[in-house]
Design a protein around this motif. Structure first.
Motif, mmCIF file in Angstrom:
data_model
loop_
_atom_site.group_PDB
_atom_site.id
_atom_site.type_symbol
_atom_site.label_atom_id
_atom_site.label_comp_id
_atom_site.label_asym_id
_atom_site.label_seq_id
_atom_site.Cartn_x
_atom_site.Cartn_y
_atom_site.Cartn_z
ATOM 1 N N ALA A 234 -4.303 -2.493 -69.398
ATOM 2 C CA ALA A 234 -5.214 -0.995 -69.944
ATOM 3 C C ALA A 234 -4.545 -0.063 -70.638
ATOM 4 C CB ALA A 234 -4.980 -0.399 -69.084
ATOM 5 N N GLY A 235 -2.503 -0.295 -70.623
ATOM 6 C CA GLY A 235 -1.534 0.661 -71.676
ATOM 7 C C GLY A 235 -0.961 1.423 -69.931
ATOM 8 N N ALA A 236 -0.880 0.827 -69.047
ATOM 9 C CA ALA A 236 0.759 1.737 -67.891
ATOM 10 C C ALA A 236 1.724 0.530 -68.343
ATOM 11 C CB ALA A 236 0.017 1.134 -66.395
ATOM 12 N N SER A 237 2.785 1.789 -68.103
ATOM 13 C CA SER A 237 4.555 0.680 -67.528
ATOM 14 C C SER A 237 4.240 0.170 -66.572
ATOM 15 C CB SER A 237 4.751 2.101 -68.018
ATOM 16 O OG SER A 237 4.930 2.353 -66.765
ATOM 17 N N ILE A 238 4.623 -0.745 -67.155
ATOM 18 C CA ILE A 238 4.919 -1.578 -65.587
ATOM 19 C C ILE A 238 5.598 -1.136 -64.056
ATOM 20 C CG2 ILE A 238 7.756 -1.226 -65.289
ATOM 21 C CD1 ILE A 238 5.340 -4.622 -64.767
ATOM 22 N N MET A 239 6.307 0.062 -64.622
ATOM 23 C CA MET A 239 6.190 1.079 -63.635
ATOM 24 C C MET A 239 5.469 1.967 -62.931
ATOM 25 S SD MET A 239 10.462 2.867 -64.137
ATOM 26 C CE MET A 239 10.327 3.420 -62.799
ATOM 27 N N GLU A 240 4.580 2.425 -64.118
ATOM 28 C CA GLU A 240 3.246 3.582 -63.274
ATOM 29 C C GLU A 240 2.208 1.893 -62.626
ATOM 30 O OE1 GLU A 240 3.155 5.907 -67.034
ATOM 31 O OE2 GLU A 240 2.394 4.088 -67.699
ATOM 32 N N ALA A 241 1.871 1.425 -62.945
ATOM 33 C CA ALA A 241 0.913 0.093 -62.840
ATOM 34 C C ALA A 241 1.718 -0.231 -61.276
ATOM 35 C CB ALA A 241 1.217 -0.902 -63.421
ATOM 36 N N GLY A 242 3.207 -0.249 -61.091
ATOM 37 C CA GLY A 242 3.717 -0.708 -59.586
ATOM 38 C C GLY A 242 2.722 0.354 -58.268
ATOM 39 N N ALA A 243 3.101 1.779 -59.221
ATOM 40 C CA ALA A 243 2.706 2.481 -58.162
ATOM 41 C C ALA A 243 1.899 3.324 -57.793
ATOM 42 C CB ALA A 243 3.973 4.492 -59.038
ATOM 43 N N ALA A 244 0.910 2.587 -58.989
ATOM 44 C CA ALA A 244 -0.608 3.025 -58.592
ATOM 45 C C ALA A 244 -0.836 1.540 -57.516
ATOM 46 C CB ALA A 244 -1.679 3.276 -60.202
ATOM 47 N N VAL A 245 -0.569 0.727 -57.166
ATOM 48 C CA VAL A 245 -1.137 -0.165 -56.668
ATOM 49 C C VAL A 245 -0.801 0.177 -55.310
ATOM 50 C CG1 VAL A 245 -1.203 -2.467 -56.212
ATOM 51 C CG2 VAL A 245 -1.126 -2.193 -58.490
ATOM 52 N N ILE A 246 0.742 0.936 -55.382
ATOM 53 C CA ILE A 246 1.429 0.971 -54.122
ATOM 54 C C ILE A 246 0.365 2.065 -53.103
ATOM 55 C CG2 ILE A 246 3.309 0.772 -52.335
ATOM 56 C CD1 ILE A 246 3.071 -1.780 -53.252
ATOM 57 N N ALA A 247 0.002 3.175 -54.396
ATOM 58 C CA ALA A 247 -0.320 4.538 -53.698
ATOM 59 C C ALA A 247 -2.073 4.000 -53.489
ATOM 60 C CB ALA A 247 -0.614 5.339 -55.163
ATOM 61 N N GLY A 248 -3.023 3.260 -53.748
ATOM 62 C CA GLY A 248 -3.971 2.225 -53.140
ATOM 63 C C GLY A 248 -3.658 1.753 -52.081
ATOM 64 N N ILE A 249 -3.008 0.774 -52.036
ATOM 65 C CA ILE A 249 -2.883 0.054 -50.477
ATOM 66 C C ILE A 249 -2.472 1.587 -49.369
ATOM 67 C CG2 ILE A 249 -0.967 -1.032 -49.433
ATOM 68 C CD1 ILE A 249 -1.228 -2.608 -51.909
ATOM 69 N N GLY A 250 -1.305 2.145 -49.508
ATOM 70 C CA GLY A 250 -1.360 3.656 -48.537
ATOM 71 C C GLY A 250 -2.626 4.514 -48.793
ATOM 72 N N GLU A 251 -3.219 4.893 -49.732
ATOM 73 C CA GLU A 251 -4.520 5.069 -49.512
ATOM 74 C C GLU A 251 -5.093 4.199 -48.026
ATOM 75 O OE1 GLU A 251 -6.436 5.865 -53.152
ATOM 76 O OE2 GLU A 251 -4.830 6.980 -53.376
ATOM 77 N N LEU A 252 -5.522 2.373 -48.411
ATOM 78 C CA LEU A 252 -6.297 2.394 -47.298
ATOM 79 C C LEU A 252 -5.647 2.622 -45.223
ATOM 80 C CD1 LEU A 252 -7.401 -0.679 -49.977
ATOM 81 C CD2 LEU A 252 -9.193 0.964 -48.702
ATOM 82 N N GLY A 253 -4.574 3.345 -45.602
ATOM 83 C CA GLY A 253 -3.748 2.267 -44.082
ATOM 84 C C GLY A 253 -2.545 1.498 -44.195
ATOM 85 N N GLY A 254 -2.338 1.023 -45.723
ATOM 86 C CA GLY A 254 -1.674 -0.312 -45.613
ATOM 87 C C GLY A 254 -0.197 -0.355 -46.018
ATOM 88 N N ASP A 255 0.966 -0.792 -45.958
ATOM 89 C CA ASP A 255 2.137 -0.531 -45.838
ATOM 90 C C ASP A 255 2.983 -2.278 -46.553
ATOM 91 O OD1 ASP A 255 4.943 -2.181 -43.548
ATOM 92 O OD2 ASP A 255 4.885 0.849 -44.275
ATOM 93 N N GLY A 256 4.066 -1.203 -47.018
ATOM 94 C CA GLY A 256 4.149 -2.741 -47.695
ATOM 95 C C GLY A 256 5.037 -2.203 -49.670
ATOM 96 N N GLY A 257 5.235 -3.289 -50.270
ATOM 97 C CA GLY A 257 6.139 -2.602 -51.245
ATOM 98 C C GLY A 257 5.715 -4.203 -52.291
ATOM 99 N N LEU A 258 6.298 -4.080 -53.320
ATOM 100 C CA LEU A 258 5.605 -4.926 -54.047
ATOM 101 C C LEU A 258 7.202 -4.853 -55.329
ATOM 102 C CD1 LEU A 258 4.722 -4.070 -57.698
ATOM 103 C CD2 LEU A 258 2.932 -3.725 -56.040
ATOM 104 N N ILE A 259 7.745 -6.129 -56.174
ATOM 105 C CA ILE A 259 8.577 -6.408 -57.390
ATOM 106 C C ILE A 259 7.820 -6.868 -58.510
ATOM 107 C CG2 ILE A 259 10.361 -5.983 -55.931
ATOM 108 C CD1 ILE A 259 10.775 -9.120 -56.813
ATOM 109 N N ALA A 260 8.111 -6.169 -59.495
ATOM 110 C CA ALA A 260 7.420 -6.906 -61.360
ATOM 111 C C ALA A 260 8.704 -6.842 -62.382
ATOM 112 C CB ALA A 260 6.390 -5.859 -61.204
#
Length: 294
Positions: A234-260
């Motif tokens: 959709a046009g995001a950079s890999i860093m923008e995409a990763g940050a958005a995904v982890i932010a969404g997990i955090g909003e649900l109360g989840g903990d973790g990370g990813l590499i890409a």
């Protein structure tokens, strides 16, 4: 074609109260070894498996030898990998009795029409493929009944976790990703998290490669790994995409990370835990290792 690149992780959930000097040395040595393999022209898929085997066998991470038992005292391991060039995937879940679940996942990919084998069927298949059995789990697993590496037994948070994984870009421009885990600590027998589920714990296409680590239930609920691809498309950079995904997990109360990694060798390594053990090779040939820094 881009120069090769690689990023690996030894799990999110690192705690500042612990010394990770051994892991730092080990992760750097793995990246150095895999840099040589990539420069020799080895495929991203093969390097992804080789990297994960080294992480599993070290006993330093909550995967392979470093796994912790479930509530019944059994070791149930999960692993998956995906080849971005072909879209093929292989995985095992609740896997017992054999070393290197990532090798079993590769065999599922190469030798069956399936993507995921679980439990006794996965173990039977591993034996048929001649994979190496674990004769004495009490001696093989380095934690041998201990609790999570970041918390004393019985004192860890709910869904305390650990995982290993890697993303690879080879000299031919192919991407691949792999993930392997012992699962969350104190898990119920039969519990399966995101690690062996393509789209949740692993994903690879011709655009991105992703490996996740954390409280897998949240990564499943958000299709975390596949989300990276969708966001990049959709046009995001890999860093923008990763940050958005982890932010969404955090909003649900989840903990973790990813590499890409993306097809140009750009990397992302966001996390919302205290730290995430990781190391990387840039297309310029530089190697980096980090646990707590962003």
């Amino acid at each position: 074609m881009p120069a090769p690149a690689l990023i690996l992780h030894g799990g999110a959930g690192a705690r500042r109260s612990r010394d990770y000097s051994r892991e730092i040395v080990h992760m750097r040595s793995v990246v150095e070894a895999m840099r040589a393999r990539l420069m020799d022209g080895v495929s991203a898929l093969d390097v992804a498996v080789e990297t994960t085997v080294l992480l599993e066998d070290s006993g330093l991470y909550v995967a392979g030898r470093g796994a912790s038992p479930n509530l019944a005292g059994d070791y149930e391991l999960d692993a998956s990998l995906m080849d971005g060039a072909t879209g093929r995937a292989g995985a095992v879940a609740a896997f017992q009795g054999y070393r290197n679940p990532i090798r079993a996942a590769r065999a599922v990919m190469d030798q069956t029409p399936h993507v995921l084998l679980a439990g006794a069927g996965a173990a039977r298949f591993a034996g048929e493929q001649g994979l190496e059995p674990i004769d004495d789990p009490g001696r093989w697993f380095t934690r041998a009944g201990q609790g999570e590496d970041n918390h004393p037994p019985g004192q860890g948070p709910a869904l305390a976790h650990g995982t290993v994984g890697c993303c690879v870009l080879d000299r031919q421009g192919r991407l691949a990703a792999a993930t392997s885990t012992g699962g969350v600590f104190g898990k119920m027998p039969g519990r399966v998290g995101d690690t062996p589920i393509p789209g949740a714990g692993v994903w690879a296409t011709d655009r991105v490669a992703v490996s996740c680590t954390g409280q897998g239930e949240y990564f499943i609920r958000t299709a975390a790994a596949a989300q990276i691809h969708w966001r990049v498309e959709a046009g995001a950079s890999i860093m923008e995409a990763g940050a958005a995904v982890i932010a969404g997990i955090g909003e649900l109360g989840g903990d973790g990370g990813l590499i890409a990694l993306d097809a140009a060798g750009h990397r992302a390594d966001p996390f919302n835990s205290q730290g995430m053990k990781r190391a990387w090779l840039t297309p310029d040939g530089e190697i980096g290792v980090e646990v707590f820094g962003r």
